[in-house]
Design an enzyme around this catalytic site. Structure first.
Site, short mmCIF file in Angstrom:
data_model
loop_
_atom_site.label_atom_id
_atom_site.label_comp_id
_atom_site.label_asym_id
_atom_site.label_seq_id
_atom_site.Cartn_x
_atom_site.Cartn_y
_atom_site.Cartn_z
CE1 TYR A 183 -3.07 -29.05 87.89
CE2 TYR A 183 -1.98 -31.03 88.70
CZ TYR A 183 -2.26 -30.16 87.67
OH TYR A 183 -1.74 -30.38 86.42
CG ASP A 230 8.14 -30.97 76.50
OD1 ASP A 230 8.63 -30.50 77.55
OD2 ASP A 230 7.07 -31.62 76.47
C1 LIG Z 1 0.83 -36.17 82.14
C2 LIG Z 1 1.56 -34.87 82.05
C3 LIG Z 1 1.49 -33.97 83.12
C4 LIG Z 1 2.20 -32.76 83.07
N1 LIG Z 1 2.13 -31.89 84.13
C5 LIG Z 1 2.84 -30.75 84.11
C6 LIG Z 1 2.79 -29.83 85.21
O1 LIG Z 1 2.07 -30.05 86.20
N2 LIG Z 1 3.55 -28.70 85.15
C7 LIG Z 1 4.33 -28.41 84.08
O2 LIG Z 1 5.00 -27.36 84.08
N3 LIG Z 1 4.40 -29.25 83.03
C8 LIG Z 1 3.68 -30.41 83.00
N4 LIG Z 1 3.73 -31.25 81.92
C9 LIG Z 1 4.67 -30.97 80.82
C10 LIG Z 1 4.17 -29.96 79.82
O3 LIG Z 1 2.93 -30.36 79.27
C11 LIG Z 1 5.21 -29.84 78.70
O4 LIG Z 1 6.51 -29.79 79.23
C12 LIG Z 1 4.97 -28.56 77.89
O5 LIG Z 1 3.72 -28.64 77.22
C13 LIG Z 1 6.10 -28.34 76.88
O6 LIG Z 1 5.81 -27.17 76.17
P1 LIG Z 1 6.45 -26.95 74.73
O7 LIG Z 1 5.89 -25.64 74.28
O8 LIG Z 1 7.92 -27.14 74.79
O9 LIG Z 1 5.89 -28.14 73.83
P2 LIG Z 1 4.40 -28.51 73.44
O10 LIG Z 1 3.42 -28.09 74.49
O11 LIG Z 1 4.43 -29.96 73.05
O12 LIG Z 1 4.11 -27.60 72.16
C14 LIG Z 1 4.76 -27.85 70.94
C15 LIG Z 1 3.94 -27.22 69.82
O13 LIG Z 1 4.67 -27.35 68.60
C16 LIG Z 1 3.76 -27.78 67.58
N5 LIG Z 1 4.55 -28.52 66.57
C17 LIG Z 1 5.01 -29.78 66.63
N6 LIG Z 1 5.69 -30.09 65.52
C18 LIG Z 1 5.68 -28.97 64.74
C19 LIG Z 1 6.23 -28.66 63.48
N7 LIG Z 1 6.96 -29.55 62.76
N8 LIG Z 1 6.03 -27.42 62.96
C20 LIG Z 1 5.30 -26.48 63.66
N9 LIG Z 1 4.76 -26.73 64.89
C21 LIG Z 1 4.95 -27.96 65.41
C22 LIG Z 1 2.74 -28.65 68.30
O14 LIG Z 1 1.54 -28.72 67.56
C23 LIG Z 1 2.57 -27.88 69.61
O15 LIG Z 1 1.61 -26.86 69.49
C24 LIG Z 1 3.01 -32.46 81.93
C25 LIG Z 1 3.05 -33.34 80.85
C26 LIG Z 1 2.33 -34.54 80.89
C27 LIG Z 1 2.39 -35.48 79.72
#
Ligand SMILES: Cc1cc2nc3c(=O)[nH]c(=O)nc-3n(C[C@H](O)[C@H](O)[C@H](O)COP(=O)(O)OP(=O)(O)OC[C@H]3O[C@@H](n4cnc5c(N)ncnc54)[C@H](O)[C@@H]3O)c2cc1C
Length: 282
Positions: free
Chosen positions: A101, A179
């Site tokens: 996309y 996540d």
């Molecule tokens: C192949 C693939 C395709 C995807 N496609 C889509 C899509 O089309 N649409 C969609 O909605 N989602 C998609 N996703 C999912 C999406 O990328 C994740 O669900 C999303 O990034 C989760 O966001 P988050 O903020 O929970 O975690 P993350 O993005 O993992 O962010 C977590 C943050 O916490 C930080 N961190 C980690 N440990 C610590 C610590 N101990 N102390 C301080 N900071 C820390 C990390 O550095 C990071 O910055 C896809 C994922 C993959 C792998």
């Protein structure tokens, strides 16, 4: 946020552990540099390898789901004109699928190719791959898929990690988000969406409900049913995309007619896209 409070965001700050003091109504976080920071609540939005989750529930490392993803971006001017369309395109087949996309106002095409494989090396969950390996994983697939692969800038391999769903993700003044609490296979494209929805509902709960622990409980209660259902249905969609019925042209045509009929698509997606973060009951 920095305009309201210059100290509100600290980058390069790794959370190692936390401690709650129920009587004082505080949570203290220790960072990797040894410093301690105190607040009224801790939201662990630290992804699938969450340190906050590990301390809350001690449930070990996330495990490899059996699927890996090829990911890459392609400058659209390199692509044949018929592949440059402002829509998402999904190619399905036994044991693998591709989705692409446009990104950045149509300047780039995002490529994601999912492959069921046990060949993944567990110690590194993301690494650079080669165009040859990516072509080989889609051997026999349509020329358009190979055109896309050929023009990816850098093909990256990602292990897709999984965890069993949690029955709860809040304890006192500590809660998880995104996540960290409901990692999902990306087959409904909802992982980041769920994290954003969590953030909105959490903000509402903190604003509308008296007391931080109560607000966090209400946030969890408002979100856990929907997010568990998305995780379950994402896995189910993987079975649909990778179905063995797609192996030959005749079986594939019948399967696609049935599974991608207007009614079946509405069943699978209407409930997802009709959800309102601003209206959900708290
Ligand atoms: C192949 C693939 C395709 C995807 N496609 C889509 C899509 O089309 N649409 C969609 O909605 N989602 C998609 N996703 C999912 C999406 O990328 C994740 O669900 C999303 O990034 C989760 O966001 P988050 O903020 O929970 O975690 P993350 O993005 O993992 O962010 C977590 C943050 O916490 C930080 N961190 C980690 N440990 C610590 C610590 N101990 N102390 C301080 N900071 C820390 C990390 O550095 C990071 O910055 C896809 C994922 C993959 C792998």
């Amino acid at each position: 946020m920095r305009a309201l409070s210059p100290e509100a965001i600290r980058l390069d700050s790794k959370c190692e552990r936390f401690e709650q003091d129920g009587a004082a109504g505080t949570v203290r976080v220790q960072l990797a540099d040894g410093s301690m920071h105190e607040g009224r609540a801790l939201i662990g939005a630290d992804g699938v390898h969450s340190a906050v989750r590990r301390q809350l529930f001690g449930d070990g490392a996330a495990s490899y789901s059996g699927c890996m993803a090829w990911r890459g971006v392609i400058p659209v001017e390199k692509l044949p004109a018929h592949l440059v369309r402002p829509v998402g395109t999904n190619w399905v087949g036994p044991g693998r699928h591709v989705i692409h996309y446009p990104l950045r106002g149509g300047k780039l095409m995002n490529f994601v190719g999912i492959v069921e494989t046990q060949r993944w090396m567990a110690e590194s969950w993301t690494q650079r791959g080669t165009h040859e390996e990516c072509h080989a994983d889609f051997e026999g697939w349509h020329d358009d898929v190979h055109s896309l692969i050929a023009y990816i800038d850098v093909p990256y391999r990602w292990a897709l990690m999984a965890r069993p769903p949690l029955p709860h993700w809040t304890q006192g003044r500590v809660a998880l988000l995104g996540d960290a609490c409901h990692p999902t296979l990306p087959f409904l494209a909802q992982g980041a969406v769920m994290a954003i929805e969590d953030g909105f509902v959490l903000g509402r709960a903190l604003a509308e409900v008296e007391g931080v622990p109560q607000a966090l409980q209400r946030y969890e209660a408002a979100r856990i049913g929907r997010t568990s259902e998305i995780v379950r249905k994402s896995t189910e969609n993987g079975r649909r995309f990778h179905n063995p019925a797609l192996a030959d042209a005749e079986g594939a045509a019948a399967y696609v007619d049935r599974e991608w009929s207007r009614e079946r698509i509405a069943e699978r997606y209407e409930w997802l896209f009709r959800y309102r973060v601003d209206e959900v009951d708290l």
